[in-house]
Design an enzyme around this catalytic site. Structure first.
Site, PDB file in Angstrom:
ATOM      1  N   SER A   1     -25.497  13.565 -31.752  1.00 56.38           N
ATOM      2  CA  SER A   1     -25.371  14.405 -32.939  1.00 56.38           C
ATOM      3  C   SER A   1     -25.996  15.787 -32.783  1.00 56.38           C
ATOM      4  O   SER A   1     -25.550  16.735 -33.427  1.00 56.38           O
ATOM      5  CB  SER A   1     -25.978  13.702 -34.151  1.00 56.38           C
ATOM      6  OG  SER A   1     -27.309  13.320 -33.896  1.00 56.38           O
TER       7      SER A   1
ATOM      8  N   LYS B   1     -18.259  12.370 -42.210  1.00 57.60           N
ATOM      9  CA  LYS B   1     -18.191  13.503 -41.285  1.00 57.60           C
ATOM     10  C   LYS B   1     -16.730  13.927 -41.157  1.00 57.60           C
ATOM     11  O   LYS B   1     -16.194  14.516 -42.080  1.00 57.60           O
ATOM     12  CB  LYS B   1     -18.883  13.120 -39.982  1.00 57.60           C
ATOM     13  CG  LYS B   1     -20.367  12.834 -40.260  1.00 57.60           C
ATOM     14  CD  LYS B   1     -21.169  12.505 -39.067  1.00 57.60           C
ATOM     15  CE  LYS B   1     -22.648  12.508 -39.282  1.00 57.60           C
ATOM     16  NZ  LYS B   1     -23.257  11.799 -40.347  1.00 57.60           N
TER      17      LYS B   1
ATOM     18  N   HIS C   1     -19.842  10.804 -34.869  1.00 55.74           N
ATOM     19  CA  HIS C   1     -19.284  12.138 -34.598  1.00 55.74           C
ATOM     20  C   HIS C   1     -18.038  12.111 -33.716  1.00 55.74           C
ATOM     21  O   HIS C   1     -17.473  13.162 -33.421  1.00 55.74           O
ATOM     22  CB  HIS C   1     -20.349  13.033 -33.972  1.00 55.74           C
ATOM     23  CG  HIS C   1     -21.511  13.260 -34.882  1.00 55.74           C
ATOM     24  ND1 HIS C   1     -21.527  14.224 -35.852  1.00 55.74           N
ATOM     25  CD2 HIS C   1     -22.686  12.592 -34.999  1.00 55.74           C
ATOM     26  CE1 HIS C   1     -22.663  14.167 -36.518  1.00 55.74           C
ATOM     27  NE2 HIS C   1     -23.390  13.178 -36.017  1.00 55.74           N
TER      28      HIS C   1
HETATM   29  N1  PMP Z   1     -25.389   8.043 -36.802  1.00 56.95           N
HETATM   30  C1  PMP Z   1     -25.277   9.311 -36.375  1.00 56.95           C
HETATM   31  C2  PMP Z   1     -25.041   9.562 -34.917  1.00 56.95           C
HETATM   32  C3  PMP Z   1     -25.363  10.372 -37.287  1.00 56.95           C
HETATM   33  O1  PMP Z   1     -25.286  11.637 -36.864  1.00 56.95           O
HETATM   34  C4  PMP Z   1     -25.565  10.078 -38.649  1.00 56.95           C
HETATM   35  C5  PMP Z   1     -25.605  11.179 -39.696  1.00 56.95           C
HETATM   36  N2  PMP Z   1     -26.467  12.207 -39.444  1.00 56.95           N
HETATM   37  C6  PMP Z   1     -25.698   8.748 -39.038  1.00 56.95           C
HETATM   38  C7  PMP Z   1     -25.597   7.754 -38.099  1.00 56.95           C
HETATM   39  C8  PMP Z   1     -25.970   8.382 -40.461  1.00 56.95           C
HETATM   40  O2  PMP Z   1     -24.798   8.436 -41.196  1.00 56.95           O
HETATM   41  P1  PMP Z   1     -24.834   8.676 -42.770  1.00 56.95           P
HETATM   42  O3  PMP Z   1     -24.995  10.149 -42.966  1.00 56.95           O
HETATM   43  O4  PMP Z   1     -23.539   8.143 -43.254  1.00 56.95           O
HETATM   44  O5  PMP Z   1     -26.008   7.906 -43.283  1.00 56.95           O
END
Ligand code: PMP
Length: 399
Positions: free
Chosen positions: A192, A252, A220
């Site tokens: 991320s 996303k 992502h």
């Molecule tokens: N996994 C990854 C790799 C992420 O980037 C994110 C969000 N930042 C999440 C999980 C968490 O997802 P959510 O925003 O739906 O809680």
């Protein structure tokens, strides 16, 4: 005489002061959506280079229409947890669509990706119920995995071993530390904060050889990579047997909110029983599930969005090279510009904002110490001219 009990709020305040001093204080800013790729911050229209709405679906008229129609028919809230009358037709349809898209037998919805990761790892560790004796579970994770994967392993009481980023040999060495224990190897599909793609095929081969279960968090990658946007696991052509636990988020590239875990019926049934972040929480609003079904169709069948994104990514990378702006190695919409020092990253972000661009600085502990960066994300909503002007502003801001 015992010493006076310390006040946790005072401790919190002291910690805030420390963060502020180190330029690491986090700040929530209230923003508004503008036209296209714009975001309104403090009354100023900026081009938003911080959103994970990679395909530009969050304001897609068909999604808005699906949400409004479902809300008119069904109301807003689900009213209860999935197991207690909150699981509606829209949720069932969405789970089926997600399973079909990702080539898995079943999928289970969670309200957020954070909760999906906590739920999946704790359930696999047998740590589902308080008092349940958690089985030993070795959880091997990439050092740059998302916080929710790490927190899941900690909450589950796993033996957590972290390997050098994207390094399959290092992962193998960590698996070797407890050769007799059941093992889960968890990785982000696309990282991320770095934007690179995990070496999924070699990791799957390693897991097969070592009888470890591979879990991929494709927050992502879904919508962006692979045939029809089915994600990094589909791009690597890995079957359900090779990646038994696939987690994806809906907030996303799909432009909505929520998450799912997909895999075998055994996995999904197990999560229904033991994933506390599924059992003990209100189901996502059914209208969101309806909008997400429409988002999957848009992500799959409006391939021009991915094509446009690919062109913008290429444009950004060529333009950065031409201007001498260093980038990390990434072929995804996440294109971080390394700065190093937190104060310098904040200053560069402020200069970009003054020039009309929203690009937040990412600082420790979100990234390792000394690796602060500007996290540029591209979206099908951007025009080539937006990217061109951002590049000029970056060259000036980072000079
Ligand atoms: N996994 C990854 C790799 C992420 O980037 C994110 C969000 N930042 C999440 C999980 C968490 O997802 P959510 O925003 O739906 O809680």
């Amino acid at each position: 005489m015992t010493s006076p009990r310390p006040d946790p709020l005072q401790r919190l305040a002291a910690e805030q002061a420390r963060r502020a001093h180190a330029q690491l204080r986090r700040r929530v800013r209230t923003v508004a959506t503008g036209e296209g790729a714009q975001i309104v911050v403090d009354g100023r229209r900026l081009i938003n280079f911080a959103s994970n709405d990679y395909l530009g679906l969050a304001r897609h008229p068909a999604l808005v229409e699906a949400l409004v129609r479902a809300a008119r028919e069904d109301g807003v809230g689900a009213g209860a947890a999935h197991l207690l009358g909150g699981h509606r037709d829209e949720h069932a349809r969405l789970e089926e669509a997600l399973a079909r898209w990702t080539g898995r037998e079943r999928a289970l919805l969670f309200s957020t990706g954070y909760m999906a990761n906590l739920g999946a790892i704790t359930a696999l560790a047998g740590a589902g119920e308080p008092g349940a004796r958690a089985e030993p579970l070795l959880c091997v994770q990439d050092k740059l995995n998302h916080a929710s994967l790490l927190d899941g392993a900690r909450l589950a009481g796993c033996t957590l071993k972290r390997y050098v980023h994207a390094n399959v040999d290092s992962a193998a060495r960590q698996l070797d530390t407890y050769p007799g224990d059941p093992a889960l190897l968890a990785t982000d599909g696309v990282f991320s904060m770095d934007g690179d793609v995990a070496p999924l095929a070699p990791l799957a081969a390693l897991c097969r050889a070592q009888r470890a279960v591979l879990m991929v968090d494709d927050a992502h990658g879904l919508g962006v990579l692979g045939p029809d946007g089915a994600g990094s696991v589909a791009e690597a052509k890995l079957s359900q047997d090779e990646v038994p636990v696939l987690m994806g988020t809906l907030g996303k590239a799909l432009g909505v909110s929520g998450a799912f875990v997909a895999g075998s019926a055994v996995l999904v049934d197990g999560l229904v029983q033991a994933a506390r972040s599924f059992v003990y929480t209100t189901a996502m609003p059914p209208a969101l599930a309806a909008a997400t079904c429409t988002a999957i169709d848009a992500a799959r069948f409006e391939g021009w969005r991915r094509d446009r994104l690919a062109r913008l990514i290429a444009h950004f990378r060529h333009g950065a090279q031409a201007r001498g702006i260093a980038l990390l190695e990434s072929r995804t919409p996440i294109q971080p510009v390394p700065v190093g020092d937190s104060t310098a990253a904040l200053a560069a972000s402020a200069r970009l904002e003054a020039a009309g661009f929203y690009v937040p600085a990412i600082r420790p502990p979100t990234v390792p110490p000394g690796q602060a960066r500007l996290r540029v994300t591209l979206s099908a909503l951007h025009a080539e001219g937006d990217v061109e002007r951002l590049l000029d502003a970056l060259a000036a801001a980072c000079a």
